[in-house]
Design an enzyme around this catalytic site. Structure first.
Site, mmCIF file in Angstrom:
data_model
loop_
_atom_site.group_PDB
_atom_site.id
_atom_site.type_symbol
_atom_site.label_atom_id
_atom_site.label_comp_id
_atom_site.label_asym_id
_atom_site.label_seq_id
_atom_site.Cartn_x
_atom_site.Cartn_y
_atom_site.Cartn_z
ATOM 1 N N GLY A 112 0.815 -1.087 -0.115
ATOM 2 C CA GLY A 112 -0.430 0.199 -0.218
ATOM 3 C C GLY A 112 1.032 1.618 -0.243
ATOM 4 O O GLY A 112 0.604 2.522 -0.612
ATOM 5 N N LYS A 113 1.894 0.869 0.924
ATOM 6 C CA LYS A 113 2.911 2.316 0.915
ATOM 7 C C LYS A 113 4.045 2.485 -0.326
ATOM 8 O O LYS A 113 4.081 3.920 -0.938
ATOM 9 C CB LYS A 113 3.668 2.438 2.181
ATOM 10 C CG LYS A 113 2.892 2.278 3.452
ATOM 11 C CD LYS A 113 3.589 2.012 5.038
ATOM 12 C CE LYS A 113 2.592 2.480 6.049
ATOM 13 N NZ LYS A 113 1.731 0.402 5.784
ATOM 14 N N ASP B 208 17.382 -8.896 3.545
ATOM 15 C CA ASP B 208 17.118 -8.404 4.770
ATOM 16 C C ASP B 208 17.182 -7.240 5.022
ATOM 17 O O ASP B 208 18.441 -6.040 4.713
ATOM 18 C CB ASP B 208 17.761 -9.275 5.565
ATOM 19 C CG ASP B 208 17.937 -8.880 6.896
ATOM 20 O OD1 ASP B 208 17.213 -7.326 7.756
ATOM 21 O OD2 ASP B 208 18.944 -10.148 8.104
ATOM 22 N N ASP C 257 8.357 0.850 7.876
ATOM 23 C CA ASP C 257 7.192 0.506 7.941
ATOM 24 C C ASP C 257 8.008 -0.917 9.451
ATOM 25 O O ASP C 257 7.348 -2.164 8.404
ATOM 26 C CB ASP C 257 6.368 0.377 6.974
ATOM 27 C CG ASP C 257 4.705 0.178 8.196
ATOM 28 O OD1 ASP C 257 5.488 -0.276 9.320
ATOM 29 O OD2 ASP C 257 3.854 -0.479 8.279
ATOM 30 N N CYS D 88 2.129 -0.497 13.615
ATOM 31 C CA CYS D 88 1.116 -0.418 13.463
ATOM 32 C C CYS D 88 0.896 -1.244 14.927
ATOM 33 O O CYS D 88 -0.220 -2.142 15.372
ATOM 34 C CB CYS D 88 0.181 -0.940 12.369
ATOM 35 S SG CYS D 88 0.754 -2.580 12.070
#
Length: 435
Positions: free
Chosen positions: A256-257, A298, A314, A367
């Site tokens: 999404g980002k 990674d 994120d 989140c």
């Protein structure tokens, strides 16, 4: 409940629901992967599939209440070896009390499931317990403290310490509801809201009034929009104008980002360690007719051939801000997970700063509702690094509700924010500058 769904599950659907609980509660694996890996589930009809998912999520959202009710009707606790019977009872209680399944259907299907499991010796127990709950269970449920019972104690205590008793209860209350479906559109949110029967949210997302099969909606196959919670759109927006800038999206999947950044004209490198997740990201970005570079590695060790203008990290986290969408997370996480994840986040954050262009911007996001993974993580970084500063975020700068921005200028959304519109995921985000 959607009128298109039936409260009477087929035998295969019952087994799929049971299998999902075993996968999630007994094996500690994400609920989403249970559905993806179950070929029987994929072969179910749309009605059975939708109701099986609703049933399992209802069990996970209400498990504290369900187990408290069962404990009143079971003379002796079931042994761990009988976990499938316990799950069968949980499925039965969820149908009887919260999904309004006719009692005879809920009880009969549970008894039949014991036979399918070749555990006939429990048939009498299941029959007797569920029949009593059909008669006496609803008044018991009405008298329970639902918010507190359905929240693991350590989470409740941590939120109460961070946000206070009143806000903690508001968070726990909204976790009991089915979340709305938000989409991010490339352009024209008002027009798409009218087309899809939704509303435009304060930050430009479109919230659909009904949860439907997204692949069947207008504009999906054409790549005009993608699914993304309103709160999840904030971190990418904090980078400002990214047109023609080199931006790295670390831990990028499901995409999404990456889509937001690419749609805004950035030259995006999407990085994720999982081949499967990168493959899913590619599919999503391709459907949207956007361009990105994909790197499977990674993120805490990757050394790009260039110094990016900006990085969006994120980071892996406890995901306690997404319990409405992923109620299994509440029962998977333990207090010790937070310390382990915090170490991983710290390593990734410092590595991201090392590869960032001097003068560049980094947005760190999780989140999670846990301050250890958010506010405390960034405060520790700033305390030890003189070459990093916090770029305060102003609510008006991005059209954010004032309640989502801390006095220091960090983002802190809570599930109960904008509750009059249906709430949002819990997120923390900070904007940093490398001097």
């Amino acid at each position: 409940m959607d009128s298109k769904q039936t409260p009477i599950l087929s035998a295969n659907a019952r087994l799929c629901a049971l299998g999902a609980l075993v996968h999630s509660l007994d094996k500690g694996k994400p609920l989403d992967s249970a559905w993806a890996q179950d070929r029987h589930f994929m072969n179910l009809g749309p009605s059975d599939r939708a109701f099986a998912q609703l049933l399992v999520k209802t069990v996970l959202r209400r498990m504290g209440q369900i187990d408290a009710i069962l404990n009143q009707f079971l003379e002796h606790p079931l042994s761990p070896k009988s976990s499938r019977i316990m799950h069968t009872l949980r499925l039965g209680v969820a149908q009887l009390i919260w999904l309004e399944t006719p009692p005879h259907a809920a009880v009969h299907s549970a008894v039949e499931m014991t036979k399918q499991l070749k555990m006939d010796k429990f048939s009498g127990l299941v029959n007797a317990v569920l029949k009593r709950i059909a008669r006496e269970g609803r008044p018991l449920a009405d008298g329970q403290d639902a918010a507190k019972l359905n929240t693991p104690g350590w989470l409740w205590q941590s939120w109460e310490k961070a946000y206070g008793a009143e806000v903690t209860r508001r968070i726990a209350d909204i976790h009991l509801t089915e979340p709305p479906l938000d989409i991010t559109v490339k352009s024209g949110p008002a027009a798409w809201a009218e087309t899809l029967g939704g509303v435009v949210l304060p930050m430009g997302s479109v919230r659909l009034r009904e949860t439907r099969n997204i692949t069947q909606l207008k504009g999906f196959n054409e790549g005009y929009w993608w699914v993304q919670d309103m709160a999840a759109t904030i971190p990418a927006r904090l980078l400002g104008d990214v047109h023609d800038k080199r931006v790295i999206d670390l831990c990028a999947a499901p995409g999404g980002k990456t889509a937001q950044l690419a749609s805004a004209g950035a030259k995006v490198s999407a990085v994720d360690r999982s081949k499967e997740r990168i493959a899913m990201l590619k599919t999503n970005v391709h459907r949207l007719k956007l361009q990105a570079e994909y790197v499977t590695t990674d993120a805490s060790k990757w050394l790009p051939a260039f110094a990016p203008d900006a990085i969006l990290l994120d980071a892996p986290c406890s995901a306690t801000g997404t319990l409405r969408r992923h109620p299994d997370v509440a029962w998977h996480r333990k207090p010790e997970d937070i310390a382990r994840l915090r170490e991983t986040q710290a390593v990734m954050l410092r590595h991201a700063l090392a590869i960032l262009k001097p003068g560049g911007t980094l947005v760190y996001a999780v989140c999670s509702l846990q301050p250890e993974e958010g506010e405390q993580q960034i405060q520790q970084l700033i305390n030890e690094r003189k070459d990093v500063s916090l770029l305060p975020i102003r609510a008006a700068e991005f059209g954010l509700p004032a309640e989502c921005v801390t006095p220091k200028g960090e983002i802190r959304t809570l599930p109960c924010h904008l509750s009059e519109l249906g709430g949002m995921d819990g997120f923390y985000a900070a904007r940093l500058k490398k001097e």
